[in-house]
Design an enzyme around this catalytic site. Structure first.
Site, mmCIF file in Angstrom:
data_model
loop_
_atom_site.group_PDB
_atom_site.id
_atom_site.type_symbol
_atom_site.label_atom_id
_atom_site.label_comp_id
_atom_site.label_asym_id
_atom_site.label_seq_id
_atom_site.Cartn_x
_atom_site.Cartn_y
_atom_site.Cartn_z
ATOM 1 C CB SER A 148 -16.522 -10.608 -43.349
ATOM 2 O OG SER A 148 -17.760 -10.339 -44.067
ATOM 3 C CE1 TYR A 164 -18.612 -7.257 -39.832
ATOM 4 C CE2 TYR A 164 -19.389 -7.480 -42.054
ATOM 5 C CZ TYR A 164 -19.184 -7.753 -40.994
ATOM 6 O OH TYR A 164 -19.012 -9.255 -40.747
HETATM 7 P P1 NAP Z 1 -24.569 -12.496 -34.276
HETATM 8 O O1 NAP Z 1 -26.308 -13.946 -33.977
HETATM 9 O O2 NAP Z 1 -25.415 -10.994 -33.888
HETATM 10 O O3 NAP Z 1 -24.460 -13.062 -32.780
HETATM 11 C C1 NAP Z 1 -22.770 -11.640 -32.516
HETATM 12 C C2 NAP Z 1 -21.993 -12.351 -31.239
HETATM 13 O O4 NAP Z 1 -21.414 -11.531 -30.760
HETATM 14 C C3 NAP Z 1 -23.643 -12.537 -29.852
HETATM 15 O O5 NAP Z 1 -23.372 -13.255 -29.730
HETATM 16 C C4 NAP Z 1 -22.930 -10.969 -29.613
HETATM 17 O O6 NAP Z 1 -23.497 -11.149 -27.928
HETATM 18 C C5 NAP Z 1 -21.605 -11.056 -29.550
HETATM 19 N N1 NAP Z 1 -20.913 -9.298 -29.769
HETATM 20 C C6 NAP Z 1 -21.578 -8.669 -30.033
HETATM 21 N N2 NAP Z 1 -20.837 -7.184 -29.019
HETATM 22 C C7 NAP Z 1 -20.123 -7.887 -27.852
HETATM 23 C C8 NAP Z 1 -19.106 -7.377 -27.474
HETATM 24 N N3 NAP Z 1 -18.495 -6.549 -27.220
HETATM 25 N N4 NAP Z 1 -18.272 -8.572 -25.924
HETATM 26 C C9 NAP Z 1 -18.767 -9.942 -26.115
HETATM 27 N N5 NAP Z 1 -19.591 -10.620 -27.044
HETATM 28 C C10 NAP Z 1 -20.496 -9.824 -28.660
HETATM 29 O O7 NAP Z 1 -23.896 -12.388 -35.686
HETATM 30 P P2 NAP Z 1 -22.890 -13.398 -35.994
HETATM 31 O O8 NAP Z 1 -23.758 -13.201 -38.241
HETATM 32 O O9 NAP Z 1 -23.457 -14.536 -35.364
HETATM 33 O O10 NAP Z 1 -21.741 -13.149 -36.187
HETATM 34 C C11 NAP Z 1 -20.727 -13.765 -35.872
HETATM 35 C C12 NAP Z 1 -19.328 -12.942 -36.210
HETATM 36 O O11 NAP Z 1 -19.426 -13.573 -37.740
HETATM 37 C C13 NAP Z 1 -19.522 -12.257 -36.532
HETATM 38 O O12 NAP Z 1 -17.895 -11.879 -36.085
HETATM 39 C C14 NAP Z 1 -19.477 -11.592 -37.712
HETATM 40 O O13 NAP Z 1 -19.256 -10.204 -38.012
HETATM 41 C C15 NAP Z 1 -19.717 -12.689 -37.801
HETATM 42 N N6 NAP Z 1 -19.806 -12.440 -39.350
HETATM 43 C C16 NAP Z 1 -21.265 -13.139 -40.307
HETATM 44 C C17 NAP Z 1 -21.677 -12.724 -41.629
HETATM 45 C C18 NAP Z 1 -23.395 -13.493 -41.812
HETATM 46 O O14 NAP Z 1 -23.409 -13.848 -42.656
HETATM 47 N N7 NAP Z 1 -24.137 -13.455 -40.241
HETATM 48 C C19 NAP Z 1 -21.176 -12.784 -42.428
HETATM 49 C C20 NAP Z 1 -19.640 -12.709 -42.560
HETATM 50 C C21 NAP Z 1 -19.168 -12.873 -41.263
HETATM 51 P P3 NAP Z 1 -25.339 -10.787 -27.318
HETATM 52 O O15 NAP Z 1 -26.159 -11.275 -27.783
HETATM 53 O O16 NAP Z 1 -24.892 -9.767 -25.755
HETATM 54 O O17 NAP Z 1 -25.116 -9.050 -28.492
#
Ligand code: NAP
Length: 241
Positions: A148, A164
């Site tokens: 990020s 974070y």
């Molecule tokens: P999200 O919709 O909350 O999805 C997160 C995913 O990670 C879910 O599938 C969750 O599974 C899984 N997860 C969490 N803990 C886990 C564990 N211990 N073992 C296996 N899986 C696990 O979030 P997202 O926005 O798609 O984010 C995905 C990535 O992008 C993250 O690394 C986040 O930091 C990064 N990111 C996101 C943004 C944004 O604006 N959304 C910006 C910058 C970076 P469950 O469904 O089981 O919880």
């Protein structure tokens, strides 16, 4: 022994929803067999079903990135099912709780910091090291770590989240350590920033779609052999450290 598989296989962690699901769908559309890494059985099965309906050759891999045993079992599942692994996208990540000043640095809850590091940083190390023996056998292995721009010390952007943001700074640093260690191999490792994306993670506040957030990961997962190593990229190019 698994079946002989001429199709490249990609494992995406946290692939049951959000950006991870979009990365899985995108790699599937590019012709990869997709290993859907997810910790919850029902959510994983639902995602695999949706991907298959969309025409993706997908299979589920039970994977909780906070468990070394789970990572080892996941590697065995990928080997047994696909017989190969070409791409690893370390996407699973959490924000950690931030109520009650839990991520205000002046009142930082160190248990929250530990929890966030355990998933966002140690989880990547666990999964990467479990998968590297398989990846090293592939002709053009690629590893993408979902970071990020909140981890960028130069940009210092986004809300103050003292668990974070540093977790992504450390993930970037670990990414460069892997790239240096693997410099004389065909394994290419980079970090990606998806931008601000509408997912559960952001309470669907971000302006970008999961597909838009997935695009940079798809590019880094399919880099040519002379592609960049140990960098940090978004759709616009290099993100400053
Ligand atoms: P999200 O919709 O909350 O999805 C997160 C995913 O990670 C879910 O599938 C969750 O599974 C899984 N997860 C969490 N803990 C886990 C564990 N211990 N073992 C296996 N899986 C696990 O979030 P997202 O926005 O798609 O984010 C995905 C990535 O992008 C993250 O690394 C986040 O930091 C990064 N990111 C996101 C943004 C944004 O604006 N959304 C910006 C910058 C970076 P469950 O469904 O089981 O919880």
């Amino acid at each position: 022994m698994g079946r002989v598989n001429d199709t490249k296989t990609a494992l995406v962690t946290g692939a049951n929803k959000g950006i991870g699901y979009a990365v899985a769908a995108g790699l599937g559309a590019l012709g990869f067999t997709v290993a859907v890494g997810a910790r919850d059985d029902a959510r994983r099965a639902e995602a695999v079903g949706r991907l298959r309906t969309a025409g993706v050759d997908a299979f589920g891999v039970a994977l909780d990135v906070t468990s070394e045993d789970s990572a080892a079992e996941a590697a065995a599942t990928v080997e047994r099912t696909a017989g190969r692994l070409d791409v690893l996208v370390n996407n699973a990540g959490i924000s950690g709780r931030y109520d009650g000043g839990a991520q205000d640095p002046t009142t930082l809850d160190l248990d929250v910091l530990r929890t966030v590091l355990d998933t966002n940083v140690f989880g990547v190390v666990r999964v990467t090291n479990a998968m590297l023996p398989l990846l090293r056998r592939a002709p053009a292995p690629r590893i993408v770590n979902m970071s990020s721009n909140m981890g960028s010390l130069t940009l210092a952007t986004g809300p103050v989240l003292a668990a974070y943001a540093p977790s992504k700074t450390m993930l970037n640093s670990i990414t460069t350590q892997y790239a240096r260690r693997l410099a004389d191999t065909n394994v290419i490792v980079n970090a990606a920033c998806p931008g601000w994306v509408a997912t559960d993670f952001t309470n669907f506040a971000g302006p970008r779609t999961p597909e838009q957030g997935a695009a940079i990961a798809l590019r880094l997962a399919t880099l040519p052999d002379d592609g960049p190593r140990g960098g940090f990229f978004d759709d616009n190019g290099i993100v400053p450290w």
